[in-house]
Design an enzyme around this catalytic site. Structure first.
Site, short mmCIF file in Angstrom:
data_model
loop_
_atom_site.label_atom_id
_atom_site.label_comp_id
_atom_site.label_asym_id
_atom_site.label_seq_id
_atom_site.Cartn_x
_atom_site.Cartn_y
_atom_site.Cartn_z
N ASP A 1 6.78 5.85 -1.93
CA ASP A 1 5.93 6.87 -2.57
C ASP A 1 5.89 6.66 -4.09
O ASP A 1 6.88 6.92 -4.78
CB ASP A 1 6.48 8.26 -2.25
CG ASP A 1 5.55 9.37 -2.73
OD1 ASP A 1 4.60 9.07 -3.51
OD2 ASP A 1 5.76 10.52 -2.34
N CYS B 1 -2.06 11.08 3.53
CA CYS B 1 -0.83 11.29 2.76
C CYS B 1 -0.84 12.76 2.30
O CYS B 1 -1.54 13.58 2.89
CB CYS B 1 -0.71 10.31 1.60
SG CYS B 1 -2.00 10.45 0.35
N ARG C 1 -1.44 7.16 -2.01
CA ARG C 1 -1.14 6.26 -0.89
C ARG C 1 -2.29 6.13 0.10
O ARG C 1 -2.64 5.01 0.50
CB ARG C 1 0.13 6.74 -0.17
CG ARG C 1 1.37 6.65 -1.02
CD ARG C 1 2.49 7.49 -0.47
NE ARG C 1 2.18 8.92 -0.56
CZ ARG C 1 2.95 9.88 -0.11
NH1 ARG C 1 4.09 9.58 0.49
NH2 ARG C 1 2.60 11.14 -0.24
P1 4NP Z 1 -0.27 10.95 -2.58
O1 4NP Z 1 0.53 11.21 -3.94
O2 4NP Z 1 0.25 11.95 -1.57
O3 4NP Z 1 0.13 9.53 -2.25
O4 4NP Z 1 -1.71 11.12 -2.89
C1 4NP Z 1 0.84 12.47 -4.42
C2 4NP Z 1 -0.12 13.22 -5.05
C3 4NP Z 1 0.21 14.47 -5.57
C4 4NP Z 1 1.49 14.94 -5.43
C5 4NP Z 1 2.46 14.19 -4.79
C6 4NP Z 1 2.13 12.94 -4.28
N1 4NP Z 1 1.85 16.19 -5.97
O5 4NP Z 1 3.01 16.57 -5.85
O6 4NP Z 1 0.98 16.86 -6.53
#
Ligand code: 4NP
Length: 153
Positions: free
Chosen positions: A123, A8, A14
C-alpha cells in the site's frame, strides 16, 4: 467480453494503477477488445478525485496514461456487472463482501491471489513506494492473465 473490476479503499492509488496497467497489458497481448476493466473504491471519501499524482507518475514512467479517471465508490449493483472483482488487499475483500452482501458466484479475489506468493498489494499510502506497488501489480496481473489464458481452452 470479460469484465473486471479492480477495488481498493480510495480508488486513487492501487485500483486505478491496476486498471490502467491491466488495460496496457491486454493491449500489448493484442487482446484489448476481449476485456472491460474498471476500478472503484470501498470508500466514497475520494469520489470524483483524479488518480493521486505519484500513482499517475508511476504509470507515466511505464508509458501508461490514466487521464480522465475519477474515483468512484463500489456499489452493490457492481456485483452483477463484472465477472471478476479483484481487491488490492484482504481488508478490501471484507468491505466488498459487506457492500455486495456476499460473493455467491466467487467473483471476489485479491489481485495477488493469482501469484505464486498470495498476499496484499503493497500500500503506497503507507510505504510511499509506488514502484513497489507497480511491481506487485505486474506480478498479480501476470498471474491473472495465466488464469484467463488457461480458461480460454
Ligand atoms: P488507495 O489509496 O486505496 O490505493 O486509493 C488510499 C487513498 C486514500 C486513503 C488511503 C489509501 N485515505 O486514507 O484517504
Amino acid at each position: 467480453m470479460i469484465r473486471v473490476l479492480f477495488v481498493c479503499l480510495g480508488n486513487i492509488c492501487r485500483s486505478p494503477m491496476a486498471e490502467f496497467l491491466f488495460k496496457d497489458m491486454a493491449q500489448k497481448r493484442g487482446e484489448a477488445g476481449r476485456y472491460l476493466a474498471e476500478s472503484a473504491g470501498t470508500s466514497s471519501e475520494e469520489e470524483g478525485n483524479p488518480v493521486y499524482p505519484p500513482a499517475r507518475a508511476e504509470l507515466a514512467r511505464h508509458g501508461i496514461s490514466c487521464a480522465g479517471k475519477r474515483a468512484r465508490p463500489l456499489t452493490a449493483a457492481d456485483y452483477a456487472k463484472y465477472d471478476y472483482i479483484l481487491a488490492a488487499e484482504s481488508a478490501n475483500v471484507r468491505s466488498i463482501l459487506r457492500i455486495c452482501g456476499g460473493d455467491p458466484e466467487k467473483k471476489v479475489h485479491r489481485i495477488l491471489d493469482f501469484s505464486a506468493r498470495p498476499r496484499d498489494i503493497s500500500d503506497p499510502w503507507y510505504t510511499g513506494d509506488f514502484a513497489r506497488t507497480y511491481a506487485d501489480l505486474v506480478e498479480g496481473l501476470e498471474g491473472f492473465f495465466r488464469l484467463l489464458d488457461a480458461k480460454k481452452g
